[in-house]
Scaffold this motif. Structure first.
Motif, PDB file in Angstrom:
ATOM      1  N   ARG A 167      92.295  92.999 -61.416  1.00 36.66           N
ATOM      2  CA  ARG A 167      92.220  91.756 -62.191  1.00 36.66           C
ATOM      3  C   ARG A 167      92.558  90.499 -61.382  1.00 36.66           C
ATOM      4  NH1 ARG A 167      89.247  93.644 -65.909  1.00 36.66           N
ATOM      5  NH2 ARG A 167      90.181  95.125 -67.303  1.00 36.66           N
ATOM      6  N   TYR A 219      78.048  93.593 -64.329  1.00 34.63           N
ATOM      7  CA  TYR A 219      78.680  92.728 -65.325  1.00 34.63           C
ATOM      8  C   TYR A 219      78.026  92.899 -66.690  1.00 34.63           C
ATOM      9  CZ  TYR A 219      82.102  90.118 -62.689  1.00 34.63           C
ATOM     10  OH  TYR A 219      83.226  89.767 -61.991  1.00 34.63           O
ATOM     11  N   CYS A 272      80.750  96.489 -57.382  1.00 31.86           N
ATOM     12  CA  CYS A 272      81.203  95.610 -58.456  1.00 31.86           C
ATOM     13  C   CYS A 272      81.844  96.435 -59.581  1.00 31.86           C
ATOM     14  CB  CYS A 272      80.036  94.780 -58.983  1.00 31.86           C
ATOM     15  SG  CYS A 272      80.567  93.339 -59.915  1.00 31.86           S
ATOM     16  N   GLN A 281      85.875  96.080 -60.654  1.00 30.47           N
ATOM     17  CA  GLN A 281      86.168  95.547 -61.985  1.00 30.47           C
ATOM     18  C   GLN A 281      87.499  96.051 -62.532  1.00 30.47           C
ATOM     19  OE1 GLN A 281      82.892  96.086 -64.689  1.00 30.47           O
ATOM     20  NE2 GLN A 281      81.672  94.552 -63.657  1.00 30.47           N
ATOM     21  N   TRP A 282      88.052  97.080 -61.922  1.00 30.61           N
ATOM     22  CA  TRP A 282      89.306  97.618 -62.439  1.00 30.61           C
ATOM     23  C   TRP A 282      90.508  96.809 -61.981  1.00 30.61           C
ATOM     24  CZ3 TRP A 282      87.797 100.275 -66.224  1.00 30.61           C
ATOM     25  CH2 TRP A 282      86.622 100.993 -66.158  1.00 30.61           C
ATOM     26  N   CYS A 324      75.464  93.419 -58.789  1.00 30.51           N
ATOM     27  CA  CYS A 324      76.679  92.865 -59.411  1.00 30.51           C
ATOM     28  C   CYS A 324      76.366  92.321 -60.801  1.00 30.51           C
ATOM     29  CB  CYS A 324      77.277  91.766 -58.538  1.00 30.51           C
ATOM     30  SG  CYS A 324      78.071  92.358 -57.029  1.00 30.51           S
ATOM     31  N   ARG A 362      79.195  96.200 -68.152  1.00 34.67           N
ATOM     32  CA  ARG A 362      80.596  96.087 -68.577  1.00 34.67           C
ATOM     33  C   ARG A 362      80.699  95.293 -69.887  1.00 34.67           C
ATOM     34  NH1 ARG A 362      85.655  98.272 -67.466  1.00 34.67           N
ATOM     35  NH2 ARG A 362      87.209  96.678 -67.667  1.00 34.67           N
ATOM     36  N   ALA A 396      85.294  90.489 -59.844  1.00 38.14           N
ATOM     37  CA  ALA A 396      84.822  91.691 -59.150  1.00 38.14           C
ATOM     38  C   ALA A 396      83.661  91.406 -58.200  1.00 38.14           C
ATOM     39  CB  ALA A 396      84.422  92.750 -60.169  1.00 38.14           C
ATOM     40  N   TRP A 397      82.840  90.424 -58.544  1.00 41.27           N
ATOM     41  CA  TRP A 397      81.678  90.162 -57.695  1.00 41.27           C
ATOM     42  C   TRP A 397      82.080  89.610 -56.332  1.00 41.27           C
ATOM     43  CZ3 TRP A 397      80.893  85.351 -55.752  1.00 41.27           C
ATOM     44  CH2 TRP A 397      81.522  84.297 -56.388  1.00 41.27           C
TER      45      TRP A 397
END
Length: 151
Positions: free
Chosen positions: A88, A139, A81, A85-86, A135, A142, A92-93
C-alpha cells in the motif's frame, strides 16, 4: 488470507514466465529468431491453404514480432501490477512499470550479444506500452473484484 497468497503467487508466476520467455527469445541468434517467426507465419498461412509471397511474409512477420513484444510485456505488466497491488505504500503501477521497463532495457542490451541481433530503443517503448496495458487490465480486474465483493 490464503487467497491473497495464492493470487500473489499466480501473479508472480505470470511475470516470471513472461520475463523468461522474453529472455529466451532475445537470446536466440538473429537467423534462428527470424526462422522461427517466419516459420510461424508460414504455418498460419498454411492453415488457410495459402502460400505467402516473400513481401507478405516479411510484413506479417514484422507485425508478429511486434505483437510478441506487446503480448509478453502485457503479461509481465499484468503479473507485476497484480503482485504489487498487495502493498500500500505506492501505486502498484509505479514499481511494476519501473521494474518492467528496466527489464526491457536490459533485455534489449542483452540482444546486442546474441549474434545478428540489435537492441532497439523503440522495442523498449513498445514493451512499455505492453506493460502499461497489462497494468491497466490489472487495475480493471482489481476494481471489478472489489465491486463484486461489495454487498
Amino acid at each position: 488470507m490464503k487467497r491473497k497468497y495464492g493470487a500473489l503467487a499466480a501473479c508472480l508466476c505470470l511475470a516470471i514466465a513472461a520475463g523468461a520467455a522474453a529472455a529466451f527469445f532475445s537470446g536466440q541468434p538473429g537467423t534462428q529468431s527470424q526462422g522461427l517467426s517466419r516459420g510461424i507465419v508460414a504455418w498460419l498461412f498454411g492453415l488457410f491453404g495459402q502460400e505467402p509471397t516473400p513481401e507478405t511474409l516479411g510484413v506479417v512477420n514484422y507485425f508478429l514480432r511486434r505483437g510478441a513484444h506487446l503480448f509478453l510485456y502485457f503479461c509481465m505488466g499484468l503479473g507485476l501490477c497484480g503482485a504489487f497491488q498487495w502493498q500500500r505504500k505506492v501505486p502498484a503501477w509505479l514499481p511494476a512499470m519501473a521494474l518492467g521497463v528496466a527489464f526491457a532495457a536490459t533485455d534489449e542490451y542483452h540482444q546486442l550479444f546474441s549474434g545478428g541481433r540489435t537492441g532497439k530503443p523503440t522495442d523498449v517503448l513498445l514493451d512499455a506500452c505492453g506493460l502499461a496495458a497489462g497494468c491497466g487490465v490489472a487495475y480493471l480486474l482489481r476494481w471489478l473484484w472489489k465491486r463484486r465483493q461489495q454487498p
